[in-house]
Design an enzyme around this catalytic site. Structure first.
Site, mmCIF file in Angstrom:
data_model
loop_
_atom_site.group_PDB
_atom_site.id
_atom_site.type_symbol
_atom_site.label_atom_id
_atom_site.label_comp_id
_atom_site.label_asym_id
_atom_site.label_seq_id
_atom_site.Cartn_x
_atom_site.Cartn_y
_atom_site.Cartn_z
ATOM 1 N N LYS A 1 22.836 -32.576 16.631
ATOM 2 C CA LYS A 1 22.727 -32.319 18.138
ATOM 3 C C LYS A 1 23.436 -32.996 19.025
ATOM 4 O O LYS A 1 23.821 -31.921 19.900
ATOM 5 C CB LYS A 1 21.245 -32.018 17.514
ATOM 6 C CG LYS A 1 20.648 -30.406 18.303
ATOM 7 C CD LYS A 1 19.320 -30.279 17.417
ATOM 8 C CE LYS A 1 19.856 -29.754 16.322
ATOM 9 N NZ LYS A 1 18.604 -28.861 15.549
ATOM 10 N N PHE B 1 15.730 -31.202 22.753
ATOM 11 C CA PHE B 1 14.851 -31.796 21.762
ATOM 12 C C PHE B 1 15.102 -30.363 19.942
ATOM 13 O O PHE B 1 15.683 -29.704 19.815
ATOM 14 C CB PHE B 1 13.118 -29.948 22.071
ATOM 15 C CG PHE B 1 11.893 -31.235 22.363
ATOM 16 C CD1 PHE B 1 11.217 -31.622 21.637
ATOM 17 C CD2 PHE B 1 11.967 -30.944 24.030
ATOM 18 C CE1 PHE B 1 10.116 -32.580 22.684
ATOM 19 C CE2 PHE B 1 11.524 -31.100 24.799
ATOM 20 C CZ PHE B 1 10.592 -31.855 23.751
ATOM 21 N N LYS C 1 26.111 -30.793 21.090
ATOM 22 C CA LYS C 1 25.989 -29.773 22.254
ATOM 23 C C LYS C 1 26.332 -30.651 23.512
ATOM 24 O O LYS C 1 25.738 -30.227 24.587
ATOM 25 C CB LYS C 1 24.012 -29.509 21.991
ATOM 26 C CG LYS C 1 23.747 -28.911 21.615
ATOM 27 C CD LYS C 1 22.463 -28.343 21.344
ATOM 28 C CE LYS C 1 22.284 -27.356 20.139
ATOM 29 N NZ LYS C 1 20.974 -26.107 20.721
ATOM 30 N N ASN D 1 8.534 -16.567 17.463
ATOM 31 C CA ASN D 1 8.096 -17.547 16.835
ATOM 32 C C ASN D 1 7.309 -18.304 16.901
ATOM 33 O O ASN D 1 6.502 -17.651 18.222
ATOM 34 C CB ASN D 1 9.008 -19.114 17.155
ATOM 35 C CG ASN D 1 9.679 -19.881 18.422
ATOM 36 O OD1 ASN D 1 8.532 -19.188 18.804
ATOM 37 N ND2 ASN D 1 10.488 -18.961 18.045
ATOM 38 N N PRO E 1 22.697 -17.376 23.406
ATOM 39 C CA PRO E 1 23.701 -17.948 24.316
ATOM 40 C C PRO E 1 22.663 -19.419 23.642
ATOM 41 O O PRO E 1 21.526 -19.546 23.453
ATOM 42 C CB PRO E 1 23.335 -17.239 25.806
ATOM 43 C CG PRO E 1 22.439 -16.819 25.278
ATOM 44 C CD PRO E 1 22.417 -16.412 24.192
ATOM 45 N N ASP E 2 23.270 -20.726 23.566
ATOM 46 C CA ASP E 2 22.224 -22.258 23.748
ATOM 47 C C ASP E 2 22.640 -22.811 25.099
ATOM 48 O O ASP E 2 23.263 -22.453 25.974
ATOM 49 C CB ASP E 2 23.237 -22.661 22.946
ATOM 50 C CG ASP E 2 22.842 -23.904 22.496
ATOM 51 O OD1 ASP E 2 21.728 -24.632 23.257
ATOM 52 O OD2 ASP E 2 21.975 -23.893 21.006
ATOM 53 N N ILE E 3 21.423 -22.654 25.696
ATOM 54 C CA ILE E 3 20.758 -22.933 26.658
ATOM 55 C C ILE E 3 21.279 -24.185 27.137
ATOM 56 O O ILE E 3 21.499 -24.764 28.273
ATOM 57 C CB ILE E 3 19.429 -21.929 27.583
ATOM 58 C CG1 ILE E 3 18.806 -21.143 26.903
ATOM 59 C CG2 ILE E 3 19.103 -22.726 28.599
ATOM 60 C CD1 ILE E 3 17.481 -20.567 27.333
ATOM 61 N N VAL E 4 20.590 -25.026 26.442
ATOM 62 C CA VAL E 4 20.941 -26.203 26.370
ATOM 63 C C VAL E 4 22.602 -27.121 26.467
ATOM 64 O O VAL E 4 22.886 -27.765 26.970
ATOM 65 C CB VAL E 4 19.831 -27.003 25.388
ATOM 66 C CG1 VAL E 4 20.282 -27.460 23.889
ATOM 67 C CG2 VAL E 4 20.027 -28.654 26.310
#
Ligand code: C5P
Length: 405
Positions: free
Chosen positions: A337, A323, A341, A210, A305-308
Site C-alpha cells: 500500500k 492507514f 499509493k 461500514n 476515488p482514492d483520497i489518500v
C-alpha cells in the site's frame, strides 16, 4: 503562528503597579497565537481599567465571583475548565498567600482552586516584601503544589528601592509560558485528517457504509491540536463530539470527502487518511425509494476515488500518511500500500483481532515506512494518537517525497 498557537491563557491580574504591563502581556500572548481571557481582582482595577484589558483581549473581563450576570455568561467553573494555563501576572504578595492556602474569597482564587490546568504566577512586589520569610515560605508551598513561579526580575522599583521583586518583562513571561507546553511539536503547522466511514447513497433512504467509529481520527485531531497544529478534520458520519479547536467539516460520501480534503490540503504540512472510505459506490442513486418488487436485486457499483492516493499525487504534496486495516500478512500488505499509493508512512493494524481496531478503544499498530518498520504495543487510541503525532512530526524533518508521475 507562534508557540502558544491554539492555547487558551487565562490572565489573572492582581493589585500592583506592574498591572499596567498586563496590557502588553496580552499582546505578547496573542502574538504567540494564544486566546486570552482576563480575570481581575478588585485591587487590580485600581491600577488599570477592565475596559483596556477587555479591548485588548477581545473578551469580556471577569471581575466578581458573586455576579449573576457574569456567572451566567462564563462562570468560575467554566473559566477554570476553559484555560490551558492560568497565568497570574502581576501576582501580589497577598494573592500568593491566599493561593498557597487554598482560599477562595474572590473570583481569581476560586478559578485557581477549581482548575486542573497549569498555573503560573509572576510575583511583583517591593524587595522587602519579596525577601520576607512568610512570602518565601508561601512560594515554597506553591512550588510543592506544582505551581510555576516566573521570576521575579531585579532592578529599579516604583517605590524607589532597587532589588528583586519586579515583575518579569511581558516578553519573558510569554516565553516562559510557551515553554510550559511540552509539545510545541507541530506549532505553526497545518494538518488535515480524514476520519470515520463514508455513506454511499442507494436511494433517498438507504446507503452502503461500514462500522468505522472515527475514534482514531478524532483522537489524532486532538493530539495534533495539543501539539499546536492548526487542525482540520474531514469527518464522515460518526457518533462523536467535534473536538475543540479543530475545524471539523462533516461529509457523507467519498466524493464529498475528497472535495473537502482537496479544499483544505493546499498549504497543509501533513495529511493523515484515517477514514474508512467506501471503495465502491452505487453507479446511480435512485431518485425515489427503491421498491421491493423482485426476489433478486442487483446493484452495480463503481470505484470511488482514492483520497489518500490523490493527495499523494499532488505536485506540492504534504507529508502523506495512510492507514491499512488488514486481516493477514500485515507488514507485506502495508508495504504494498505504501508503494502503490506513494505514501510516507502507513499505520497498519490487524482488524481480525477483536480487541483492537474498528469500534474498539484500543489499537495496536505497525508503522511501515519505505526503509523501516516498527511495531507499537497495544494501547488506548488517545495515547496511541499522541505517539503517532510525535512520530509523524519527526518525519517532517526528512525531505518530502516526490509525487509519482
Ligand atoms: O486501499 P485501502 O482502503 O486499504 O487503504 C487504506 C488507506 O487509504 C486509509 O488511509 C484510507 O483512509 C485511505 N483511502 C482513501 N480513499 C479511498 C480508500 C482508502 O483515502 N477511497
Amino acid at each position: 503562528m507562534g508557540s502558544l498557537n491554539n492555547k487558551r491563557v487565562l490572565l489573572g491580574v492582581t493589585g500592583g503597579i506592574a498591572a499596567y504591563k498586563s496590557a502588553e502581556l496580552i499582546r505578547c500572548l496573542q502574538g504567540e497565537g494564544a486566546e486570552v481571557r482576563v480575570v481581575m481582582t478588585p485591587a487590580a482595577t485600581e491600577f488599570i481599567t477592565p475596559l483596556t484589558l477587555q479591548a485588548l483581549s477581545g473578551n469580556p473581563v471577569s471581575l466578581k465571583l458573586l455576579d449573576t450576570a457574569a456567572e451566567a455568561a462564563m462562570g468560575h467553573i467554566e473559566l477554570a475548565r476553559w484555560a490551558d494555563l492560568i497565568l497570574v501576572a502581576p501576582a501580589s504578595a497577598d494573592f500568593i498567600a491566599r493561593l498557597c492556602h487554598g482560599e477562595g474569597n474572590d473570583l481569581l482564587s476560586t478559578v485557581c482552586l477549581a482548575s486542573h490546568s497549569m498555573i503560573a504566577v509572576a510575583p511583583a512586589m517591593n524587595k522587602h516584601m519579596w525577601e520576607n520569610a512568610a512570602t518565601q515560605q508561601n512560594l515554597q508551598l506553591l512550588r510543592e503544589h506544582a505551581i510555576h513561579i516566573f521570576g521575579p526580575a531585579s532592578g529599579y522599583q516604583a517605590c524607589g528601592d532597587r532589588g528583586e521583586g519586579r515583575m518579569e518583562a511581558p516578553a519573558s513571561l510569554c516565553t516562559m509560558a510557551s515553554n510550559l507546553f511540552v509539545s510545541g511539536l507541530l506549532s505553526g503547522k497545518k494538518i488535515v485528517i480524514t476520519a470515520g466511514p463514508t455513506r454511499e447513497a442507494l436511494d433517498p433512504v438507504r446507503y452502503i457504509s461500514n462500522h468505522s467509529s472515527g475514534k482514531m481520527g478524532y483522537a489524532l485531531a486532538q493530539a495534533a491540536v495539543a501539539a499546536g497544529a492548526t487542525t482540520v478534520l474531514v469527518s464522515g458520519p460518526v457518533q462523536l463530539e467535534p473536538p475543540e479547536r479543530v475545524k471539523t467539516i462533516t461529509v457523507e460520501s467519498a466524493a464529498e470527502m475528497l472535495n473537502a480534503t482537496l479544499n483544505e490540503v493546499g498549504g497543509a504540512d501533513i495529511f493523515i487518511a484515517a477514514a474508512a472510505v467506501a471503495d465502491y459506490r452505487p453507479a446511480s442513486i435512485a431518485e425515489q425509494k427503491i421498491k421491493k418488487n423482485d426476489d433478486d436485486m442487483f446493484l452495480q457499483l463503481i470505484k470511488n476515488p482514492d483520497i489518500v492516493a490523490t493527495v499523494a499525487a499532488l505536485p506540492k504534496r504534504p507529508l502523506t500518511v495512510g492507514f491499512a486495516a488488514e486481516t493477514e500478512n500485515l507488514e507485506h500488505h502495508a508495504t504494498l500500500k505504501l508503494h502503490k499509493k506513494n505514501l510516507d508512512l502507513v499505520i497498519a493494524n490487524d482488524v481480525s483481532d477483536a480487541e483492537i481496531g474498528f469500534n474498539s478503544d484500543d489499537n495496536r499498530v505497525l508503522l511501515v515506512q519505505p526503509s523501516s518498520s516498527k511495531a507499537l504495543p497495544t494501547m488506548n487510541k488517545h495515547l496511541l494518537a499522541n505517539k503517532l503525532i510525535e512520530h509523524i512530526a519527526s518525519l517532517l524533518d526528512t525531505p518530502p517525497k516526490i509525487p509519482l508521475s
